[in-house]
Scaffold this motif. Structure first.
Motif, mmCIF file in Angstrom:
data_model
loop_
_atom_site.group_PDB
_atom_site.id
_atom_site.type_symbol
_atom_site.label_atom_id
_atom_site.label_comp_id
_atom_site.label_asym_id
_atom_site.label_seq_id
_atom_site.Cartn_x
_atom_site.Cartn_y
_atom_site.Cartn_z
ATOM 1 N N GLU A 89 51.049 47.641 52.455
ATOM 2 C CA GLU A 89 50.870 46.197 52.643
ATOM 3 C C GLU A 89 52.209 45.500 52.879
ATOM 4 N N ALA A 90 53.241 45.960 52.200
ATOM 5 C CA ALA A 90 54.570 45.378 52.402
ATOM 6 C C ALA A 90 55.071 45.656 53.819
ATOM 7 N N LEU A 91 54.801 46.857 54.339
ATOM 8 C CA LEU A 91 55.204 47.177 55.707
ATOM 9 C C LEU A 91 54.444 46.308 56.707
ATOM 10 N N MET A 92 53.152 46.152 56.495
ATOM 11 C CA MET A 92 52.352 45.328 57.396
ATOM 12 C C MET A 92 52.881 43.900 57.440
ATOM 13 N N ALA A 93 53.203 43.359 56.280
ATOM 14 C CA ALA A 93 53.729 41.991 56.221
ATOM 15 C C ALA A 93 55.069 41.905 56.955
ATOM 16 N N HIS A 94 55.908 42.918 56.785
ATOM 17 C CA HIS A 94 57.210 42.915 57.436
ATOM 18 C C HIS A 94 57.066 42.955 58.958
ATOM 19 N N ILE A 95 56.210 43.844 59.449
ATOM 20 C CA ILE A 95 56.039 43.973 60.895
ATOM 21 C C ILE A 95 55.479 42.685 61.490
ATOM 22 N N ARG A 96 54.533 42.085 60.818
ATOM 23 C CA ARG A 96 53.942 40.851 61.339
ATOM 24 C C ARG A 96 54.910 39.680 61.277
ATOM 25 N N SER A 97 55.920 39.769 60.429
ATOM 26 C CA SER A 97 56.920 38.702 60.366
ATOM 27 C C SER A 97 57.889 38.762 61.547
ATOM 28 N N LEU A 98 57.903 39.894 62.283
ATOM 29 C CA LEU A 98 58.805 40.021 63.419
ATOM 30 C C LEU A 98 58.405 39.101 64.563
ATOM 31 N N ALA A 99 57.118 38.791 64.644
ATOM 32 C CA ALA A 99 56.620 37.869 65.672
ATOM 33 C C ALA A 99 55.542 36.993 65.046
ATOM 34 N N PRO A 100 55.933 36.096 64.145
ATOM 35 C CA PRO A 100 54.960 35.325 63.359
ATOM 36 C C PRO A 100 54.056 34.427 64.189
ATOM 37 N N ASP A 101 54.477 34.077 65.398
ATOM 38 C CA ASP A 101 53.684 33.167 66.224
ATOM 39 C C ASP A 101 52.747 33.900 67.174
ATOM 40 N N SER A 102 52.738 35.214 67.115
ATOM 41 C CA SER A 102 51.928 35.983 68.065
ATOM 42 C C SER A 102 51.379 37.235 67.406
ATOM 43 N N THR A 103 50.483 37.068 66.445
ATOM 44 C CA THR A 103 49.961 38.204 65.694
ATOM 45 C C THR A 103 49.173 39.155 66.576
ATOM 46 N N VAL A 104 48.347 38.608 67.480
ATOM 47 C CA VAL A 104 47.475 39.446 68.297
ATOM 48 C C VAL A 104 48.254 40.171 69.390
ATOM 49 N N ASN A 105 49.136 39.430 70.083
ATOM 50 C CA ASN A 105 49.846 40.008 71.223
ATOM 51 C C ASN A 105 51.272 40.433 70.903
ATOM 52 N N ALA A 106 51.616 40.507 69.623
ATOM 53 C CA ALA A 106 52.961 40.938 69.249
ATOM 54 C C ALA A 106 53.221 42.333 69.796
ATOM 55 N N LEU A 107 54.461 42.576 70.198
ATOM 56 C CA LEU A 107 54.797 43.877 70.762
ATOM 57 C C LEU A 107 54.699 44.985 69.723
ATOM 58 N N VAL A 108 55.185 44.741 68.507
ATOM 59 C CA VAL A 108 55.148 45.739 67.437
ATOM 60 C C VAL A 108 54.067 45.351 66.442
ATOM 61 N N GLN A 109 53.153 46.259 66.193
ATOM 62 C CA GLN A 109 52.046 46.012 65.285
ATOM 63 C C GLN A 109 51.944 47.133 64.254
ATOM 64 N N PRO A 110 51.414 46.819 63.076
ATOM 65 C CA PRO A 110 51.259 47.864 62.049
ATOM 66 C C PRO A 110 50.050 48.746 62.318
ATOM 67 N N ILE A 111 50.116 49.953 61.814
ATOM 68 C CA ILE A 111 48.998 50.885 61.905
ATOM 69 C C ILE A 111 48.927 51.670 60.599
ATOM 70 N N LEU A 112 47.737 52.010 60.176
ATOM 71 C CA LEU A 112 47.550 52.795 58.945
ATOM 72 C C LEU A 112 47.605 54.270 59.313
ATOM 73 N N THR A 113 48.431 55.030 58.595
ATOM 74 C CA THR A 113 48.627 56.429 58.961
ATOM 75 C C THR A 113 48.504 57.358 57.751
ATOM 76 N N PRO A 114 47.271 57.586 57.266
ATOM 77 C CA PRO A 114 47.100 58.631 56.249
ATOM 78 C C PRO A 114 47.486 59.979 56.840
ATOM 79 N N ARG A 115 48.242 60.769 56.105
ATOM 80 C CA ARG A 115 48.784 62.014 56.682
ATOM 81 C C ARG A 115 47.651 62.908 57.176
ATOM 82 N N PHE A 116 46.795 63.298 56.294
ATOM 83 C CA PHE A 116 45.524 63.913 56.620
ATOM 84 C C PHE A 116 44.705 63.928 55.350
ATOM 85 N N ALA A 117 43.450 64.284 55.465
ATOM 86 C CA ALA A 117 42.518 64.089 54.348
ATOM 87 C C ALA A 117 42.956 64.808 53.078
ATOM 88 N N ILE A 118 43.433 66.058 53.197
ATOM 89 C CA ILE A 118 43.737 66.811 51.983
ATOM 90 C C ILE A 118 44.966 66.275 51.257
#
Length: 491
Positions: free
Chosen positions: A189-218
């Motif tokens: 959540e802290a990473l997501m907030a940081h990335i979205r702060s890079l372009a606070p006025d353009s959340t949808v079309n921001a160039l850099v966006q967060p993604i959830l990356t679970p390594r794998f199920a096990i």
């Protein structure tokens, strides 16, 4: 770009999985924001100014392309690991899990050192850009601060990207594991907030966006997967994860850890992680029921043939997935794959399709359109561009040239490839036919002769010190000159 610009020359545009369009003497107008304003095909040179005036473009610069040049959409890498670039070419003797234990995890653990991370990630982003990738889905490590740094570096170069911090709270080495599901989610959540702060006025079309990356199920406990599923739903964040799961006798199996689930796809689905903006990497060992679930959920597949060959994982049945309506793009999966080039991915995807086709050579009445058949140039080009955009849920924004889309593009120059320019000695009267053949033949060589320009932003001049100079344009790329070397789930 500070003012509108018009390009005049050959443009190669993906149309669908079976066809591409070679636009002859095309005028392509890019507005000051880096978006495509209009396109007009087959404009005689004597009619250029009149055509521009009819569009309200008066006293606007026109950049004419040479006969050896053409424009294509920027490549899209739907799955790679930024901290693994230093390992390219290492551990070739291992298959997946032993390769992780002996090569990958020790390298990723080093990214706790921010000085090390800054140096490594700067080189990585430059190298990815240098290979013509205008959009990239990056896995980071489990470290919050170094993954923030990765996002900052990408943002500074103006690349379009998705960035995720690995989630892994079990069955990982003691030196490289998160202490709990709670701490993993807090850092995410802290990473997501940081990335979205890079372009606070353009959340949808921001160039850099967060993604959830679970390594794998096990490597994720049920509480962690549950929390990630809720986070994906609440924030509409992309999700990225692998789908092939090879276990060794030393590793617990899916049946042991998730006995209520019939497959790994079922595991992800049961935790709410299989969504329209989920990117599933590899898809080598999918059962028919898994393919049905993926298609129903409208999730996308990142086809990583270089990695699948290199780690002896197998050949993904991409043609079957396409016939089932599943979205597919290409990924490099460095350093499972040994090349950060999507052009290399195109070539290996072609080989993978030929392998499956050879197994069915002579078969009559094969079902479907793509399954167990060699892929055409049009299909491969689509996977590298518009297919990748669909997987990233960005097909309304990038992946092809159309009015209103971002001008994420490559200008390719084949001036040094005389054998290609000669078109095999053919006398071609149609410029469009010639451009199409030049493009198709160029896919057969190891690298584009010269990518002189890349557009993911406001006029971005890049000079490569590794191979050849190019410029990359994207309505998001860097705002000043740079020198460049050479996914996951979207949040």
């Amino acid at each position: 770009m500070t003012s509108p610009t018009v390009y005049y020359g050959s443009v190669i545009n993906p149309k669908d999985l079976e066809s591409l369009v070679a636009l002859n003497r095309c005028l392509l107008a890019v507005d000051a924001a880096g978006n495509i304003d209009w396109l007009v095909d087959d404009v005689e040179e004597s009619m250029v100014q009149e055509t521009m005036s009819s569009k309200g473009y008066i006293d606007v610069d026109v950049i004419p392309l040479k006969d050896s040049q053409f424009i294509i959409p920027g490549f899209i890498d739907t799955h790679t690991h930024a901290p693994q670039f230093a390992n390219i070419g290492s551990g070739q003797q291992y298959e997946l899990l032993d390769w992780l234990s002996n090569v990958t995890f020790p390298m990723e653990a080093k990214f706790a050192d921010l000085d090390f991370a800054r140096s490594a990630y700067t080189s990585v982003v430059r190298r990815v850009l240098d290979n013509g990738t205008t959009t990239c889905c990056y896995y980071g490590t489990l470290h919050l601060e170094s993954t923030k740094l990765l996002a900052d570096i990408i943002h500074s170069y103006g690349q379009r990207a998705f960035v995720g911090k690995c989630n892994m709270d079990r069955h990982c080495p003691d030196y490289y594991i998160e202490p709990s599901a709670e701490s993993s989610i807090q850092a995410t959540e802290a990473l997501m907030a940081h990335i979205r702060s890079l372009a606070p006025d353009s959340t949808v079309n921001a160039l850099v966006q967060p993604i959830l990356t679970p390594r794998f199920a096990i490597s994720c406990t049920p509480p962690l997967l549950t929390a990630l599923g809720k986070l994906a739903s609440a924030t509409r964040t992309f999700v990225s994860k692998p789908t092939y799961q090879k276990t060794s006798p030393r590793s617990p199996s899916r049946k042991e850890l998730f006995p209520e689930c019939s497959s790994y796809t079922h595991v992800y689905d049961s935790f709410g992680l299989l969504r329209h903006n989920t990117i599933l990497a590899h898809a080598v060992h999918l059962e028919p029921k898994e393919i049905e679930i993926i298609a129903r959920r409208r999730a996308g597949i990142s086809h990583c043939p270089n990695s699948n060959f290199n780690l002896s994982s197998g050949v993904a049945p991409i043609g079957e997935l396409l016939d089932k309506g599943v979205k597919v793009g290409l990924g490099t999966d460095v350093s499972g794959g040994f090349s950060p080039s999507i052009l290399n991915g195109i070539q290996n995807a072609s080989i993978a399709s030929k392998i499956l086709a050879m197994k069915h050579k002579g078969a009559k009445n094969l079902p479907g359109t793509f399954a167990n058949r060699q892929f055409s140039v049009a299909t491969l080009f689509y996977l590298a561009t518009l297919g990748g955009a669909e997987v990233c849920d960005l097909d309304k924004r990038i992946g092809s040239f159309a009015e209103g889309k971002s001008f994420d593009a490559l200008i390719i120059d084949l001036a040094d490839k005389q054998e290609i320019l000669d078109c095999g000695g053919l006398q071609l009267t149609s410029l469009a036919t010639r451009a199409r053949l030049l493009f198709a033949q160029n896919l057969k060589v190891s690298s584009f002769a010269e990518m002189i320009e890349i557009f993911p932003v406001f006029s971005f001049k890049v000079v490569s010190w590794e191979v050849k100079p190019f410029r990359c344009f994207s309505s998001s790329l860097a705002r000043s000159p740079h020198y460049c070397m050479g996914i996951s789930t979207l949040a």
